[in-house]
Design a protein around this motif. Structure first.
Motif, PDB file in Angstrom:
ATOM      1  N   ASP A 140       0.818  -1.213   0.000  1.00  0.00           N
ATOM      2  CA  ASP A 140       0.000   0.000   0.000  1.00  0.00           C
ATOM      3  C   ASP A 140       0.851   1.261   0.000  1.00  0.00           C
ATOM      4  N   VAL A 141       1.964   1.197   0.697  1.00  0.00           N
ATOM      5  CA  VAL A 141       2.826   2.363   0.859  1.00  0.00           C
ATOM      6  C   VAL A 141       4.253   1.849   0.990  1.00  0.00           C
ATOM      7  N   ALA A 142       5.214   2.668   0.560  1.00  0.00           N
ATOM      8  CA  ALA A 142       6.601   2.233   0.557  1.00  0.00           C
ATOM      9  C   ALA A 142       7.484   3.227   1.296  1.00  0.00           C
ATOM     10  N   LEU A 143       8.452   2.693   1.992  1.00  0.00           N
ATOM     11  CA  LEU A 143       9.533   3.482   2.572  1.00  0.00           C
ATOM     12  C   LEU A 143      10.764   3.176   1.736  1.00  0.00           C
ATOM     13  N   THR A 144      11.189   4.128   0.910  1.00  0.00           N
ATOM     14  CA  THR A 144      12.199   3.821  -0.092  1.00  0.00           C
ATOM     15  C   THR A 144      13.048   5.055  -0.361  1.00  0.00           C
ATOM     16  N   ARG A 145      13.792   5.008  -1.471  1.00  0.00           N
ATOM     17  CA  ARG A 145      14.691   6.103  -1.808  1.00  0.00           C
ATOM     18  C   ARG A 145      14.447   6.593  -3.232  1.00  0.00           C
ATOM     19  N   LEU A 146      14.613   7.882  -3.434  1.00  0.00           N
ATOM     20  CA  LEU A 146      14.708   8.472  -4.760  1.00  0.00           C
ATOM     21  C   LEU A 146      16.186   8.531  -5.148  1.00  0.00           C
ATOM     22  N   PRO A 147      16.485   8.612  -6.476  1.00  0.00           N
ATOM     23  CA  PRO A 147      15.548   8.849  -7.578  1.00  0.00           C
ATOM     24  C   PRO A 147      15.125   7.556  -8.269  1.00  0.00           C
ATOM     25  N   PHE A 148      13.852   7.505  -8.689  1.00  0.00           N
ATOM     26  CA  PHE A 148      13.347   6.468  -9.580  1.00  0.00           C
ATOM     27  C   PHE A 148      12.233   7.084 -10.414  1.00  0.00           C
ATOM     28  N   ASP A 149      11.751   6.353 -11.396  1.00  0.00           N
ATOM     29  CA  ASP A 149      10.664   6.847 -12.240  1.00  0.00           C
ATOM     30  C   ASP A 149       9.411   6.914 -11.386  1.00  0.00           C
ATOM     31  N   ASP A 150       8.996   8.131 -11.011  1.00  0.00           N
ATOM     32  CA  ASP A 150       7.871   8.290 -10.089  1.00  0.00           C
ATOM     33  C   ASP A 150       6.571   8.652 -10.798  1.00  0.00           C
ATOM     34  N   ALA A 151       6.462   8.330 -12.089  1.00  0.00           N
ATOM     35  CA  ALA A 151       5.198   8.578 -12.797  1.00  0.00           C
ATOM     36  C   ALA A 151       4.083   7.781 -12.139  1.00  0.00           C
ATOM     37  N   GLY A 152       3.008   8.467 -11.746  1.00  0.00           N
ATOM     38  CA  GLY A 152       1.888   7.802 -11.099  1.00  0.00           C
ATOM     39  C   GLY A 152       2.103   7.514  -9.630  1.00  0.00           C
ATOM     40  N   ARG A 252      32.797  10.630   1.007  1.00  0.00           N
ATOM     41  CA  ARG A 252      31.774  11.468   0.376  1.00  0.00           C
ATOM     42  C   ARG A 252      32.200  11.909  -1.024  1.00  0.00           C
ATOM     43  N   LEU A 253      31.232  11.868  -1.950  1.00  0.00           N
ATOM     44  CA  LEU A 253      31.437  12.340  -3.311  1.00  0.00           C
ATOM     45  C   LEU A 253      30.825  13.734  -3.439  1.00  0.00           C
ATOM     46  N   THR A 254      31.634  14.700  -3.795  1.00  0.00           N
ATOM     47  CA  THR A 254      31.153  16.081  -3.830  1.00  0.00           C
ATOM     48  C   THR A 254      30.337  16.404  -5.069  1.00  0.00           C
ATOM     49  N   ASP A 255      30.421  15.566  -6.117  1.00  0.00           N
ATOM     50  CA  ASP A 255      29.687  15.865  -7.352  1.00  0.00           C
ATOM     51  C   ASP A 255      28.562  14.872  -7.625  1.00  0.00           C
ATOM     52  N   MET A 256      28.059  14.209  -6.590  1.00  0.00           N
ATOM     53  CA  MET A 256      26.883  13.342  -6.722  1.00  0.00           C
ATOM     54  C   MET A 256      25.713  13.954  -5.968  1.00  0.00           C
ATOM     55  N   PRO A 257      24.533  14.053  -6.598  1.00  0.00           N
ATOM     56  CA  PRO A 257      23.370  14.573  -5.875  1.00  0.00           C
ATOM     57  C   PRO A 257      22.965  13.616  -4.772  1.00  0.00           C
ATOM     58  N   PRO A 258      22.334  14.117  -3.723  1.00  0.00           N
ATOM     59  CA  PRO A 258      21.949  13.249  -2.601  1.00  0.00           C
ATOM     60  C   PRO A 258      20.826  12.288  -2.981  1.00  0.00           C
ATOM     61  N   SER A 259      20.634  11.293  -2.146  1.00  0.00           N
ATOM     62  CA  SER A 259      19.511  10.362  -2.283  1.00  0.00           C
ATOM     63  C   SER A 259      18.534  10.637  -1.152  1.00  0.00           C
ATOM     64  N   SER A 260      17.259  10.786  -1.494  1.00  0.00           N
ATOM     65  CA  SER A 260      16.253  11.142  -0.499  1.00  0.00           C
ATOM     66  C   SER A 260      15.493   9.913  -0.007  1.00  0.00           C
ATOM     67  N   LEU A 261      15.374   9.784   1.287  1.00  0.00           N
ATOM     68  CA  LEU A 261      14.503   8.780   1.892  1.00  0.00           C
ATOM     69  C   LEU A 261      13.079   9.320   1.834  1.00  0.00           C
ATOM     70  N   VAL A 262      12.140   8.537   1.276  1.00  0.00           N
ATOM     71  CA  VAL A 262      10.784   9.030   1.051  1.00  0.00           C
ATOM     72  C   VAL A 262       9.745   7.989   1.453  1.00  0.00           C
ATOM     73  N   VAL A 263       8.542   8.468   1.696  1.00  0.00           N
ATOM     74  CA  VAL A 263       7.349   7.634   1.715  1.00  0.00           C
ATOM     75  C   VAL A 263       6.704   7.773   0.339  1.00  0.00           C
ATOM     76  N   ALA A 264       6.304   6.656  -0.261  1.00  0.00           N
ATOM     77  CA  ALA A 264       5.736   6.675  -1.614  1.00  0.00           C
ATOM     78  C   ALA A 264       4.466   5.855  -1.659  1.00  0.00           C
ATOM     79  N   TRP A 265       3.530   6.265  -2.524  1.00  0.00           N
ATOM     80  CA  TRP A 265       2.293   5.509  -2.703  1.00  0.00           C
ATOM     81  C   TRP A 265       1.731   5.827  -4.082  1.00  0.00           C
ATOM     82  N   ASN A 266       0.881   4.953  -4.587  1.00  0.00           N
ATOM     83  CA  ASN A 266       0.266   5.171  -5.890  1.00  0.00           C
ATOM     84  C   ASN A 266      -0.652   6.387  -5.842  1.00  0.00           C
ATOM     85  N   SER A 267      -0.540   7.246  -6.847  1.00  0.00           N
ATOM     86  CA  SER A 267      -1.300   8.496  -6.851  1.00  0.00           C
ATOM     87  C   SER A 267      -2.801   8.262  -6.815  1.00  0.00           C
TER      88      SER A 267
END
Length: 289
Positions: A140-152, A252-267
């Motif tokens: 139903d809901v996910a505890l995960t990380r970005l970035p991924f294809d978040d369409a929908g 630490r890599l200074t030229d890599m964007p961070p990864s965000s911990l997120v809650v995700a669910w179907n729109s």
């Protein structure tokens, strides 16, 4: 016709390619092809023009696509109305393997305090599915990380984590406070399997979607990533919040964007319990331990 077959057909129709549709559905291509052929046999019509570069809808396929979309949307509305009438009794939470410890006791305690009557099920996914089963309705809901294809998919960010490169402790670069990707140009990188989310796969290989991947062993789990570094000196990315075993270090890599911990669910999800979980998680991560 069952809803699963229609969902498969819609994925192929939208992706215009069996391989991409199979990746989207998190399944292999042969059973997807067989399912579409069974659907064509059942309807007595060719639904797709197949070629070496992909597929295109036939006139019959175009009609089915419109009708299938409407049927799937109606099925989702039925599910939502029935669920609302019955009242939420359970919530399935998907957790990405490297974020399993991120759920923590504070979030679990806060959710139980707000919803003591709800039965919680947890499904842990490996690194091949950043949605942890959302697109297949396994959670139903996910505890995960970005970035991924978040369409929908809707997300709420809990925390933004800088990332670093995992190295053996005896690596000549291990003593640096920071590094850049150019410092690792001659290294082998672990990579995720083909056919998975291209945005996700490219990020953890420190490349751009559609670009040439850095060469190295294919891994599916965090444990496999770490073993690849320990045994063969392979390198790869990790959030700097992720603990490492003895013998490994993250720089630490200074030229890599961070990864965000997120809650995700179907729109399209209508279950109010999902929104409550997201709100509780956001409040929990905003407050100090």
């Amino acid at each position: 016709m069952d809803l699963r077959a229609l969902r498969y057909f819609v994925a192929v129709a939208e992706e215009r390619h069996f391989g991409r549709a199979a990746a989207r559905l998190h399944m292999s291509q042969p059973p997807l092809s067989r399912a579409i052929k069974r659907l064509e046999a059942e309807l007595g019509a060719d639904l797709l023009h197949r070629s070496s570069t992909g597929v295109a809808l036939t006139p019959a396929g175009a009609v089915l696509y419109d009708e299938a979309r409407a049927l799937l949307e109606q099925a989702e509305r039925v599910r939502a109305r029935v669920g609302a009438a019955a009242g939420p009794a359970a919530l399935t939470i998907g957790i990405l393997a490297d974020s399993a410890e991120q759920a923590g006791t504070r979030l679990a305690a806060a959710f139980r305090e707000r919803h003591p009557e709800i039965h919680i099920r947890v499904r842990e996914a490996d690194l091949t599915d950043p949605t942890t089963g959302l697109r297949n309705d396994l959670v139903d809901v996910a505890l995960t990380r970005l970035p991924f294809d978040d369409a929908g998919i809707d997300t709420v960010m809990l925390r933004s984590d800088p990332v670093g490169v995992v190295l053996r402790s005896d690596d000549p670069l291990a003593g640096h406070e920071t590094l850049r990707l150019s410092d690792l140009a001659d290294r082998r990188w672990f990579q995720l399997p083909e056919g998975i989310d291209p945005v996700w796969r490219a990020y953890w290989n420190a490349t751009e979607p559609g670009g040439e991947l850095r060469r190295g062993p294919v891994v599916r789990t965090v444990h496999e990533c770490l073993q690849a570094v320990l045994w063969s000196g392979t390198v790869g990315l990790t959030p700097l919040t992720h603990p490492l075993p003895d013998g490994l270090i993250a720089v630490r890599l200074t030229d890599m964007p961070p990864s965000s911990l997120v809650v995700a669910w179907n729109s399209t999800a209508a279950n109010p319990l999902i929104r409550s979980f997201a709100q509780i998680a956001a409040a929990t991560y905003r407050s100090p331990p």
